[in-house]
Design a protein around this motif. Structure first.
Motif, mmCIF file in Angstrom:
data_model
loop_
_atom_site.group_PDB
_atom_site.id
_atom_site.type_symbol
_atom_site.label_atom_id
_atom_site.label_comp_id
_atom_site.label_asym_id
_atom_site.label_seq_id
_atom_site.Cartn_x
_atom_site.Cartn_y
_atom_site.Cartn_z
ATOM 1 N N ALA A 21 0.815 -1.215 0.000
ATOM 2 C CA ALA A 21 0.000 0.000 0.000
ATOM 3 C C ALA A 21 0.844 1.258 0.000
ATOM 4 C CB ALA A 21 -0.929 -0.005 1.215
ATOM 5 N N GLU A 22 2.091 1.172 0.446
ATOM 6 C CA GLU A 22 2.962 2.344 0.518
ATOM 7 C C GLU A 22 3.793 2.556 -0.746
ATOM 8 O OE1 GLU A 22 5.087 2.617 4.454
ATOM 9 O OE2 GLU A 22 4.320 0.568 4.585
ATOM 10 N N ILE A 23 3.861 1.552 -1.612
ATOM 11 C CA ILE A 23 4.691 1.657 -2.813
ATOM 12 C C ILE A 23 4.067 2.664 -3.768
ATOM 13 C CG2 ILE A 23 5.588 0.412 -4.811
ATOM 14 C CD1 ILE A 23 5.629 -2.106 -3.096
ATOM 15 N N PRO A 24 4.795 3.692 -4.160
ATOM 16 C CA PRO A 24 4.235 4.676 -5.100
ATOM 17 C C PRO A 24 3.738 3.991 -6.370
ATOM 18 C CG PRO A 24 6.301 5.471 -4.188
ATOM 19 C CD PRO A 24 6.176 4.039 -3.766
ATOM 20 N N PRO A 25 2.680 4.541 -6.977
ATOM 21 C CA PRO A 25 1.993 3.836 -8.070
ATOM 22 C C PRO A 25 2.856 3.636 -9.309
ATOM 23 C CG PRO A 25 1.194 6.098 -7.852
ATOM 24 C CD PRO A 25 2.047 5.832 -6.665
ATOM 25 N N LEU A 26 2.672 2.469 -9.903
ATOM 26 C CA LEU A 26 3.263 2.121 -11.191
ATOM 27 C C LEU A 26 2.136 1.581 -12.072
ATOM 28 C CD1 LEU A 26 6.544 0.533 -9.826
ATOM 29 C CD2 LEU A 26 6.414 2.576 -11.278
ATOM 30 N N ALA A 27 2.469 0.812 -13.090
ATOM 31 C CA ALA A 27 1.427 0.307 -13.985
ATOM 32 C C ALA A 27 0.445 -0.594 -13.239
ATOM 33 C CB ALA A 27 2.069 -0.444 -15.152
ATOM 34 N N GLN A 28 0.945 -1.410 -12.320
ATOM 35 C CA GLN A 28 0.121 -2.283 -11.486
ATOM 36 C C GLN A 28 0.518 -2.094 -10.034
ATOM 37 O OE1 GLN A 28 1.499 -5.915 -13.729
ATOM 38 N NE2 GLN A 28 -0.565 -6.623 -13.237
ATOM 39 N N THR A 29 -0.403 -2.381 -9.134
ATOM 40 C CA THR A 29 -0.021 -2.453 -7.734
ATOM 41 C C THR A 29 0.723 -3.762 -7.497
ATOM 42 O OG1 THR A 29 -2.031 -3.590 -7.007
ATOM 43 C CG2 THR A 29 -2.088 -1.170 -7.088
ATOM 44 N N LEU A 30 1.475 -3.817 -6.422
ATOM 45 C CA LEU A 30 2.180 -5.050 -6.090
ATOM 46 C C LEU A 30 1.207 -6.203 -5.910
ATOM 47 C CD1 LEU A 30 4.685 -6.685 -5.231
ATOM 48 C CD2 LEU A 30 4.362 -5.790 -2.910
ATOM 49 N N LEU A 31 0.102 -5.961 -5.186
ATOM 50 C CA LEU A 31 -0.856 -7.036 -4.915
ATOM 51 C C LEU A 31 -1.479 -7.545 -6.207
ATOM 52 C CD1 LEU A 31 -2.319 -8.772 -2.862
ATOM 53 C CD2 LEU A 31 -4.024 -6.948 -2.613
ATOM 54 N N SER A 32 -1.878 -6.643 -7.115
ATOM 55 C CA SER A 32 -2.496 -7.106 -8.363
ATOM 56 C C SER A 32 -1.499 -7.875 -9.213
ATOM 57 C CB SER A 32 -3.071 -5.917 -9.141
ATOM 58 O OG SER A 32 -2.039 -5.025 -9.534
ATOM 59 N N TRP A 33 -0.225 -7.474 -9.182
ATOM 60 C CA TRP A 33 0.781 -8.227 -9.942
ATOM 61 C C TRP A 33 0.992 -9.613 -9.347
ATOM 62 C CZ3 TRP A 33 5.669 -10.158 -8.638
ATOM 63 C CH2 TRP A 33 6.417 -10.648 -9.719
ATOM 64 N N LEU A 34 1.088 -9.697 -8.028
ATOM 65 C CA LEU A 34 1.257 -11.001 -7.388
ATOM 66 C C LEU A 34 0.106 -11.938 -7.726
ATOM 67 C CD1 LEU A 34 2.515 -9.919 -3.842
ATOM 68 C CD2 LEU A 34 3.858 -11.107 -5.588
ATOM 69 N N GLN A 35 -1.094 -11.395 -7.812
ATOM 70 C CA GLN A 35 -2.264 -12.226 -8.090
ATOM 71 C C GLN A 35 -2.266 -12.786 -9.499
ATOM 72 O OE1 GLN A 35 -5.221 -9.324 -7.029
ATOM 73 N NE2 GLN A 35 -5.424 -10.080 -4.923
ATOM 74 N N THR A 36 -1.419 -12.251 -10.391
ATOM 75 C CA THR A 36 -1.329 -12.772 -11.761
ATOM 76 C C THR A 36 -0.223 -13.813 -11.917
ATOM 77 O OG1 THR A 36 0.224 -11.064 -12.522
ATOM 78 C CG2 THR A 36 -2.138 -10.549 -12.646
ATOM 79 N N GLN A 37 0.544 -14.061 -10.865
ATOM 80 C CA GLN A 37 1.687 -14.969 -10.980
ATOM 81 C C GLN A 37 1.280 -16.403 -10.665
ATOM 82 O OE1 GLN A 37 4.573 -13.433 -12.247
ATOM 83 N NE2 GLN A 37 2.932 -11.907 -12.351
#
Length: 552
Positions: free
Chosen positions: A61-77
């Motif tokens: 939640a603290e990571i500044p925004p990029l193309a995807q959030t960390l959580l949404s990227w993890l959910q695609t792995q």
């Protein structure tokens, strides 16, 4: 096309490119040079630099925004990929701290997405991995880069309109300075030669904690059971012990809950601090502390009355801030603090004073370039440690592991204070601790105090130093250097150098001006400043350029 070189392909370059994409920058030729074989990860998150046991100290939640959030990227792995990264998706949410290696893979994927986005806008983007920039020189028509690869004799040169230095951390080389003495814990693989002996680690914050875990994993395992995390020593590891050494002998506090996004401050605001800076008074540090004290009085009157009442100074506040922890056994404090932090997360409740100090560090940082040497020394010994402690909280799992090691008799902490000394000359390897009634030898010593500020003499590109482009920055024209000479937009400043030729975002050389410029939020803020300037150059516009202070 305007050609722009980025030296280093870690998070700072990633966030600079991300902001260029967000701004819709067009007409650029961006060339990214990265000595490693992949782009995007950066030293704190690379597999060849970190141990799998090391956790990132920033939640998704603290990571500044990029193309995807960390959580949404993890959910695609895929499950095997997540398992290899040490991630249990069923236990992950946006407040979870994942292993550093998982964050590195996430940044690598985001880098590829952002490069593709810039290319879709019509920019030319080249990512040259495996190419090390060996030197940079100023030429009449631009900046010339000299590059090498792993192939002997493979040297190329190229000319660019702008160069952005984002080379990240810079650690001593070689890591092993003398028998049993490591000048840094990086790369973590260098510690593999350390046997099951009595080990001294200087520092007790994140770098030191990472060092402890890298060593502990080589001589045992952490196991989570019904009673929490326990440490089980491996065969033949009976002599393995680690002693952390720091001036106060304190552990960082456990990650505490705080609302996101951060609420604005009311008294110690950016505008209020900037107004004091413009006044140019010698009492800037004390005047800003009055704002800090006012903010604490507003949000938490009880805490302020106990720690910074009317008439207190930065010195008395710093002493009061740490006093209770200094008086308590550090592991007893850690156990109690961990319970409090968990309760805060469960209730989604923040201690008002903690949240205020967390929000204040970037605002207070604005004054650093304007303090004279005496005031800067006071700041570095008082208010800065308080604010670093406030934003330097560590994952709960890290605290659990530290407690497990202590419970297993494998971890201790010593407060060096002013009456202990470390003797490196009187031993054949490691270090000897000397103090009142104490003389103890450690066969292995690791300096894990983190990145130190560096001056021009340590700058990695010699020709820029010889040409007088890179120079030490001094507050009063003399005294200790505070990194290299840059302006508020991170542009290197030198006689005859065009204002937009060279930008420096390399951490060790800007810490004197920006003492809290570490971590992903800083990479994001600095990247925004430089990207907005580059976008203005690409569009040939002369619009307003944001500075670090305006963005942070």
């Amino acid at each position: 096309m305007r050609s722009i070189a980025f030296i280093g392909a870690g998070p700072t370059t990633l966030y600079t490119l991300s902001e260029l994409l967000r701004l819709g920058a067009r007409g650029g030729r961006f060339v990214v040079f990265e000595a490693r074989s992949s782009a995007g990860q950066g030293m704190p998150y690379r597999a060849d630099w970190n141990d799998p046991a090391m956790l990132a100290n920033i939640a998704g939640a603290e990571i500044p925004p990029l193309a995807q959030t960390l959580l949404s990227w993890l959910q695609t792995q895929a499950a095997p990929e997540l398992s290899g990264l040490g991630v249990d998706l069923g236990r992950v949410d946006d407040r979870t701290f994942v292993p550093r290696l998982a964050l590195g893979r996430y940044f690598e994927a985001q880098f590829e997405t952002i490069v593709a986005g810039l290319q879709a806008l019509g920019n030319v983007v080249e990512v040259r991995t495996g190419q090390r920039v060996a030197d940079i020189s100023r030429r009449p028509d631009g900046m010339r880069l000299t590059c090498t690869t792993s192939r002997p004799g493979d040297v190329t040169q190229a000319l660019f309109d702008q160069v952005v230095l984002a080379t990240g951390h810079q650690w001593p080389s070689p890591c092993l300075a003398r028998p049993g003495c490591f000048r840094s814990p990086w790369p973590a693989s260098a510690l593999a030669v350390v046997g099951p002996v009595d080990i001294a680690v200087r520092g007790s914050s994140l770098s030191a904690i990472d060092t402890v875990f890298a060593l502990a994993q080589r001589h045992g395992t952490f196991v989570t059971g019904p009673d929490g995390v326990v440490y089980r020593p491996g065969p033949g590891s009976g002599s393995f012990r680690v002693t952390l050494m720091s001036r106060k002998g304190l552990l960082p506090e456990a990650d505490f809950y705080f609302p996101l996004p951060h609420a604005p401050t009311d008294i110690c605001t950016p505008d209020a601090v900037d107004s004091l800076i413009r006044e140019g008074r010698q009492t800037l540090l004390d005047d800003v502390f009055d704002l800090v004290r006012g903010e604490l009085e507003l949000v938490d009157p009880g805490y302020a009355a106990a720690h910074c009442p009317e008439g207190s100074t930065v010195e008395t506040f710093a002493e009061a801030y740490f006093a209770e922890r200094v008086a308590c056994d550090p592991f007893t404090w850690a156990r109690r603090n961990l319970a409090d932090a968990r309760a805060g997360h469960a209730a989604r409740s923040a201690a008002p004073w903690r949240d205020a100090l967390l929000r204040l560090h970037e605002i207070v940082a604005r004054i650093a370039p304007y303090l004279d040497d005496q005031a800067f020394e006071r700041f570095s010994g008082t208010l800065k440690p308080v604010l670093v402690d406030a934003y330097g909280a560590v994952p709960h799992e890290s605290v659990e592991r530290l407690l497990a090691l202590h419970d297993a008799g494998k971890l201790a902490i010593i407060a060096l204070g002013e009456d202990h000394a470390l003797d490196f000359e009187g031993v054949t390897s490691g270090v000897q601790l000397i103090g009142p009634g104490v003389r103890r030898r450690f066969p292995v010593f690791v300096d894990a105090t983190g990145q130190k500020p560096l001056g021009a003499l340590e700058f990695p590109f010699l020709t820029l130093l010889q040409q007088g482009i890179v120079r030490d920055a001094f507050a009063d024209g003399e005294g200790p250097a505070r990194g290299i000479e840059i302006d508020e937009c991170f542009r290197v400043v030198a006689p005859g150098l065009e204002p937009d030729r060279l930008y420096c975002l390399s951490l060790p050389f800007i810490m004197g001006r920006h003492p809290f410029a570490q971590g992903l939020t800083s990479s994001h803020a600095m990247g925004r400043v430089v990207a907005r300037r580059l976008a203005a150059l690409l569009s040939s516009g002369a619009g307003k350029v944001d500075t670090w202070a305006a963005v942070a």
